[in-house]
Design a protein around this motif. Structure first.
Motif, PDB file in Angstrom:
ATOM      1  N   ILE A  55     -31.579  11.157  27.763  1.00 26.52           N
ATOM      2  CA  ILE A  55     -30.047  11.477  27.241  1.00 26.52           C
ATOM      3  C   ILE A  55     -29.193   9.588  27.757  1.00 26.52           C
ATOM      4  O   ILE A  55     -28.047  10.525  27.223  1.00 26.52           O
ATOM      5  N   PHE A  56     -29.618   9.165  28.186  1.00 26.77           N
ATOM      6  CA  PHE A  56     -29.208   7.274  28.483  1.00 26.77           C
ATOM      7  C   PHE A  56     -28.599   7.315  26.966  1.00 26.77           C
ATOM      8  O   PHE A  56     -27.683   6.410  26.877  1.00 26.77           O
ATOM      9  N   GLY A  57     -29.766   6.928  25.708  1.00 25.09           N
ATOM     10  CA  GLY A  57     -29.698   6.844  24.480  1.00 25.09           C
ATOM     11  C   GLY A  57     -28.287   7.520  23.907  1.00 25.09           C
ATOM     12  O   GLY A  57     -27.810   7.565  22.928  1.00 25.09           O
ATOM     13  N   ALA A  58     -28.614   9.091  24.204  1.00 21.90           N
ATOM     14  CA  ALA A  58     -28.011   9.948  23.568  1.00 21.90           C
ATOM     15  C   ALA A  58     -25.910   9.981  23.842  1.00 21.90           C
ATOM     16  O   ALA A  58     -25.101   9.474  22.939  1.00 21.90           O
ATOM     17  N   VAL A  59     -25.883   9.212  24.755  1.00 16.18           N
ATOM     18  CA  VAL A  59     -24.760   9.008  25.664  1.00 16.18           C
ATOM     19  C   VAL A  59     -24.040   7.989  25.214  1.00 16.18           C
ATOM     20  O   VAL A  59     -23.277   7.865  24.952  1.00 16.18           O
ATOM     21  N   SER A  60     -24.335   7.083  24.743  1.00 11.95           N
ATOM     22  CA  SER A  60     -24.631   5.756  24.717  1.00 11.95           C
ATOM     23  C   SER A  60     -24.008   6.094  23.151  1.00 11.95           C
ATOM     24  O   SER A  60     -23.144   4.613  23.210  1.00 11.95           O
ATOM     25  N   LEU A  61     -24.674   6.468  22.554  1.00  9.92           N
ATOM     26  CA  LEU A  61     -24.363   6.751  20.442  1.00  9.92           C
ATOM     27  C   LEU A  61     -22.693   7.889  20.490  1.00  9.92           C
ATOM     28  O   LEU A  61     -22.463   7.823  19.260  1.00  9.92           O
ATOM     29  N   LEU A  62     -22.246   8.450  22.062  1.00 10.89           N
ATOM     30  CA  LEU A  62     -21.518   9.761  21.947  1.00 10.89           C
ATOM     31  C   LEU A  62     -19.585   8.845  21.098  1.00 10.89           C
ATOM     32  O   LEU A  62     -19.884   7.813  22.076  1.00 10.89           O
ATOM     33  N   PRO A  63     -19.476   9.571  20.159  1.00  8.32           N
ATOM     34  CA  PRO A  63     -18.185   8.409  20.037  1.00  8.32           C
ATOM     35  C   PRO A  63     -17.566   8.878  21.089  1.00  8.32           C
ATOM     36  O   PRO A  63     -17.588  10.101  21.909  1.00  8.32           O
ATOM     37  N   PRO A  64     -16.310   7.999  21.793  1.00  2.00           N
ATOM     38  CA  PRO A  64     -15.583   7.864  22.992  1.00  2.00           C
ATOM     39  C   PRO A  64     -14.947   9.685  22.655  1.00  2.00           C
ATOM     40  O   PRO A  64     -14.920  10.446  24.341  1.00  2.00           O
ATOM     41  N   ALA A  65     -14.420   9.721  21.742  1.00  2.00           N
ATOM     42  CA  ALA A  65     -13.524  10.776  21.578  1.00  2.00           C
ATOM     43  C   ALA A  65     -13.985  12.169  22.219  1.00  2.00           C
ATOM     44  O   ALA A  65     -13.953  13.123  22.797  1.00  2.00           O
ATOM     45  N   SER A  66     -15.050  12.027  21.789  1.00  2.00           N
ATOM     46  CA  SER A  66     -16.051  14.239  21.877  1.00  2.00           C
ATOM     47  C   SER A  66     -16.643  13.846  23.019  1.00  2.00           C
ATOM     48  O   SER A  66     -17.771  14.697  23.544  1.00  2.00           O
ATOM     49  N   GLU A  67     -17.011  12.230  24.450  1.00  2.31           N
ATOM     50  CA  GLU A  67     -18.122  12.783  25.373  1.00  2.31           C
ATOM     51  C   GLU A  67     -17.848  13.957  26.307  1.00  2.31           C
ATOM     52  O   GLU A  67     -18.799  14.464  26.538  1.00  2.31           O
ATOM     53  N   THR A  68     -16.511  13.594  27.009  1.00  3.67           N
ATOM     54  CA  THR A  68     -16.272  14.986  28.129  1.00  3.67           C
ATOM     55  C   THR A  68     -16.675  16.211  26.712  1.00  3.67           C
ATOM     56  O   THR A  68     -17.660  17.033  27.747  1.00  3.67           O
ATOM     57  N   ALA A  69     -16.362  16.883  26.201  1.00  3.77           N
ATOM     58  CA  ALA A  69     -16.988  18.103  25.282  1.00  3.77           C
ATOM     59  C   ALA A  69     -18.590  18.319  25.131  1.00  3.77           C
ATOM     60  O   ALA A  69     -18.860  19.232  25.763  1.00  3.77           O
ATOM     61  N   ASP A  89     -34.920   6.633  35.270  1.00  2.00           N
ATOM     62  CA  ASP A  89     -36.338   7.263  35.238  1.00  2.00           C
ATOM     63  C   ASP A  89     -36.289   7.321  33.514  1.00  2.00           C
ATOM     64  O   ASP A  89     -35.941   7.856  32.774  1.00  2.00           O
ATOM     65  N   TYR A  90     -37.958   7.238  33.184  1.00  2.00           N
ATOM     66  CA  TYR A  90     -38.340   7.497  31.651  1.00  2.00           C
ATOM     67  C   TYR A  90     -37.473   9.041  31.421  1.00  2.00           C
ATOM     68  O   TYR A  90     -37.250   9.383  30.408  1.00  2.00           O
ATOM     69  N   PRO A  91     -38.629  10.052  32.548  1.00  2.00           N
ATOM     70  CA  PRO A  91     -37.747  11.312  31.272  1.00  2.00           C
ATOM     71  C   PRO A  91     -36.170  11.550  31.335  1.00  2.00           C
ATOM     72  O   PRO A  91     -35.766  12.568  30.645  1.00  2.00           O
ATOM     73  N   PHE A  92     -35.842  10.790  32.094  1.00  2.00           N
ATOM     74  CA  PHE A  92     -33.692  10.842  31.472  1.00  2.00           C
ATOM     75  C   PHE A  92     -33.340   9.551  30.320  1.00  2.00           C
ATOM     76  O   PHE A  92     -32.194   9.752  30.140  1.00  2.00           O
ATOM     77  N   MET A  93     -34.553   8.547  29.750  1.00  2.00           N
ATOM     78  CA  MET A  93     -33.894   7.594  28.627  1.00  2.00           C
ATOM     79  C   MET A  93     -33.928   8.348  27.728  1.00  2.00           C
ATOM     80  O   MET A  93     -32.361   7.839  27.443  1.00  2.00           O
ATOM     81  N   GLY A 143     -32.927   4.228  24.242  1.00  2.00           N
ATOM     82  CA  GLY A 143     -32.762   4.138  25.458  1.00  2.00           C
ATOM     83  C   GLY A 143     -33.075   2.789  25.709  1.00  2.00           C
ATOM     84  O   GLY A 143     -32.872   1.644  26.748  1.00  2.00           O
ATOM     85  N   VAL A 144     -34.537   2.747  24.966  1.00  4.35           N
ATOM     86  CA  VAL A 144     -35.801   2.008  26.074  1.00  4.35           C
ATOM     87  C   VAL A 144     -34.532   0.187  25.747  1.00  4.35           C
ATOM     88  O   VAL A 144     -35.084  -0.706  26.600  1.00  4.35           O
ATOM     89  N   THR A 145     -35.085   0.553  23.865  1.00  6.03           N
ATOM     90  CA  THR A 145     -34.180  -0.905  23.481  1.00  6.03           C
ATOM     91  C   THR A 145     -33.046  -1.671  23.606  1.00  6.03           C
ATOM     92  O   THR A 145     -33.232  -2.941  22.936  1.00  6.03           O
TER      93      THR A 145
END
Lengths: 259, 512
Positions: B303-317, B297-301, B368-370
């Motif tokens: 976060i969704f966008g941010a997660v997609s941009l994270l380089p995989p190595a640093s994701e967990t941290a 839903d929109y309030p979390f969009m 996240g939306v587009t």
């Protein structure tokens, strides 16, 4: 600056109109979810669209698709309704999902029966004729569609004469006794692979005449060779059936909404 | 009977109650407390948030009477509310839109408070209860999304579980606590239902109460003026004096602006609900473990966008640390600067920070939306493997192609131009990745690809990687370098039976 009275009036009007707006003509508003258009279960368009969205990804026609083609007169000539309904309801092997609702699938038993009937009338009557994998041939085509138990020892001989040229050491078609492969395919899957083949992909249909097997294979021979191949399946895991699901997988792993 | 007697008779029950409860004495300050004359249109956002919260409670209770919180019936009961109950869909639409509106309004309110420095002495706790209210409301929005029990709900839960899973040492336990078991199931829904209708609303009501009490106690801040500095030792006296002299009662003076603004908000809400209708429920809940439909839903969009941009190595941290740091910073705000200038013009650094944060959230939401990630939901069952990818394959590779469909890889990945666009097309993946890399990718996921690790057994993994290794232009060799794969030498069935199949590692690939 507006006077307090004006404010009060404005507020009342806004709130009131909001309430009126909400509940007048509610049934005609744009946002009201439309009820799903009634589709006639069993109609050709229903069958086609159900098949296209739920099955086509794996069962297509000709050389296309990874599993046995179902837009294929040869298959429908041999397969009985009962067999197909059974497979569709409860799944087969590892990757054929189960579709019956009481098994956790998306279709009712009536819908499954209607789907099978519809598929048969679309592809079984030769409407796809020569386009189907084995459609045009006038071979024996009398090998049963379901697995019959066989004798592995005699199967070894059948394999050596009929299959080894392609599936044996150095053969071009790849191993059919690779345990990893066998963990993924059921005996029924092996059976169908032998009986119907995929002629467009160079895999012969053994219910048809072959150059050095003018009458194809008999039911017994197919049964024997399938049981010989199936012997190579690691038993610890699969108990003769390739139902190797990890324990965290729910039963109806994949059957999605087809309604 | 004369007038006096009638009036007395009418009055006495009210008096009787007032004498015993003090209700009027208690609530009078709520209505008549003095607020600064300068409090104008900037001050309406808090009231609008409260209005949306009230709407949430009312519509939520109505929905609660009709919703069936069981995994097998939830989805159907939403359809029932939409289609059979008069105005049921409107109720759902209002509840859904008002939830998003509340989050937005809260964010605006918070931004205003931040920009005007209203969190400074003595209103630090106002701000902190506000931060916890924000968290509670976000939790309500998240658990509310789960109530729909459709594919979006699965997605949200899947991502949530994946984040929790990353917690070192206790990951498994926390996941079990969240989902009520190792996987998303009926227990999960019950758990989230309890959270959504009992625990979180209870917490929110308590926090709202606290927030309001603090507002009455500390008064509403004046419009900031450059040069009017907050000095904790003298602030309160000065403020109270000014209120007495120049303040206006909240009711009926200040409340009018609030009413007008709330009215506009309400109209907008009703319009949104009437025009766009309720959220979901999306596709039938599908017990597939890996859900590929990624739309929160929109309030979390964002976060969704941010997660997609994270380089995989640093994701967990980042995923584990960032939320904690964010909350700590929010709570710390009033302590870092609880006195001094309040005017935006005298706090340029803070203004810049606010602008950057707002822009970042807007940009990430847009991302996240587009982004063209929308997977093709029925790709796995509707798009056949093109001929060129099944021709000349060994039986094992062929099964790999089946697993590729079965595991819904196709929903996110194209083959032959058809399929999802969420991940890269895999037509020529063998030219860029070795079998080892392929195994790692499928087992561990990364980027926006889910980790399939435990969801595919060793045979499925072997087959799929064997299949992927054949995806290259025709004149090139399979990626089992060096050289093309040789057909397996035939083994006797006797030795085959002893092959260990227990190991859940795709070791078979290299033995070919």
């Amino acid at each position: 600056m507006m006077s307090p009275q004006t404010y009060r009036l404005l507020a009342c009007v806004l709130v009131f109109s909001a309430i009126v707006f909400a509940f007048v003509g509610c049934d005609r508003l744009h946002g009201k979810p439309t009820e799903a258009a009634p589709t006639v279960i069993g109609s050709p368009s229903w069958t086609q669209s159900t098949f296209n969205t739920s099955c086509l990804g794996c069962h297509s026609k000709g050389a296309e698709g990874a599993a046995i083609p179902l837009m294929n007169a040869g298959y429908w000539k041999v397969a009985t309704d009962a067999h197909v309904i059974q497979v569709l309801s409860h799944g087969q092997g590892v990757s054929m999902p189960n579709y019956l609702d009481s098994d956790g699938g998306p279709l009712t038993s009536d819908e499954i029966a209607a789907l099978v009937k519809g598929m048969r009338s679309m592809w079984g009557a030769g409407s796809l004729g020569g386009q189907g994998a084995q459609g045009g041939h006038a071979g024996q085509g009398d090998i049963s569609a379901t697995v019959v138990a066989g004798d592995a020892a005699s199967g070894a001989k059948v394999f050596a004469t009929a299959c080894a040229s392609c599936h044996g050491t150095g053969g071009s078609a790849g191993s059919v006794t690779d345990p990893m492969y066998l963990r993924l395919i059921s005996d029924q899957g092996l059976w169908s692979a032998v009986v119907y083949g995929r002629t467009e992909l160079g895999s012969p249909a053994w219910n048809q005449p072959m150059p050095n097997h003018p009458t194809g294979l008999t039911t017994t021979e197919v049964a024997d060779v399938v049981s010989w191949i199936a012997q190579a399946r690691p038993v610890s895991k699969a108990q003769g059936q390739a139902k190797v699901q990890t324990k965290s997988q729910p039963k109806n792993q994949n059957a999605s909404d087809t309604k | 009977m004369n007038r006096e007697v009638i009036l007395k008779l009418l009055k006495s029950p009210a008096q009787w109650i007032e004498e015993r409860t003090g209700v009027v004495a208690f609530s009078a300050p709520l209505l008549f407390h003095h607020v600064p004359r300068s409090a104008k249109w900037w001050y309406v956002f808090g009231s609008a948030t409260l209005m949306f919260f009230t709407i949430q409670i009312v519509t939520g209770i109505c929905l609660g009477t009709m919703y069936a919180p069981s995994a097998s019936n939830a989805w159907e009961s939403l359809r029932f509310i939409d289609e059979e109950i008069p105005f049921g869909w409107m109720l759902r639409a209002l509840h859904g839109w008002s939830s998003s509106a509340m989050v937005v309004m809260m964010a605006i309110h918070m931004l205003q408070v931040f920009m005007h420095g209203s969190f400074k002495f003595p209103r630090e706790l106002n701000w902190i209860t506000g931060v916890f209210l924000l968290l509670t409301v976000l939790a309500l929005a998240f658990t509310g999304q789960v109530m729909r029990w459709d594919q979006d709900a699965y997605w949200g839960l899947g991502i949530g579980a994946a984040i929790v899973d990353r917690v070192p040492v206790f990951g498994d336990q926390m996941r079990a606590l969240m989902l009520g078991g190792p996987i998303i199931g009926g227990e999960t829904l019950n758990r989230f239902f309890a959270l959504h209708v009992f625990i979180l609303p209870g917490a929110a009501i308590a926090l709202v109460g606290l927030h309001m009490t603090l507002i009455i106690k500390n008064g509403i801040s004046e419009m900031p003026k450059p040069g009017e500095i907050v000095v904790p030792s003298t602030y309160r006296e000065g403020f109270e004096e000014r209120m007495k002299k120049t303040g206006v009662p909240f009711f009926p003076d200040a409340v009018q602006r609030d009413m007008v603004f709330c009215g506009v908000c309400l109209l907008l809400l009703v319009f949104l609900a009437a025009y766009y209708g309720p959220f979901g429920p999306g596709g039938m809940p599908d017990p597939t473990l890996i859900n590929t439909n990624p739309r929160p839903d929109y309030p979390f969009m964002w976060i969704f966008g941010a997660v997609s941009l994270l380089p995989p190595a640093s994701e967990t941290a980042i995923m584990l640390v960032a939320p904690v740091v964010g909350i700590v910073i929010l709570v710390a705000v009033p302590f870092l600067a609880n006195s001094g200038e309040r005017a935006p013009s005298r706090r340029p650094g803070m203004m810049l920070l606010a602008v950057v944060v707002v822009m970042a959230i807007v940009a990430l939401t847009w991302e996240g939306v587009t982004s063209p990630w929308s997977p093709v939901m029925d790709g796995w069952s509707a798009l056949p493997t093109p001929t060129q990818f099944v021709k000349g394959r060994t039986p094992l590779q062929m099964q790999g192609a089946v697993v590729f469909q079965f595991a819904q890889c196709r929903n996110c990945h194209e083959l032959g131009g058809f399929g999802g666009k969420r991940g890269p097309a895999l037509d020529e993946v063998a030219t860029r990745m070795s079998p080892d890399q392929l195994i790692r990718q499928v087992q561990q996921g990364g980027g926006n690809m889910p980790a399939f690790g435990k969801n595919l057994n060793s045979a499925q993994m072997t087959a799929i990687v064997d299949f992927l290794s054949t995806l290259h232009p025709e004149n090139e060799a399979d990626s089992a370098i060096p050289g093309a794969q040789l057909p397996l030498p035939i083994k006797s069935p006797l030795t085959m039976n002893t092959v260990s199949s227990g190991a859940e590692t795709p070791a078979g690939i290299h033995s070919r």
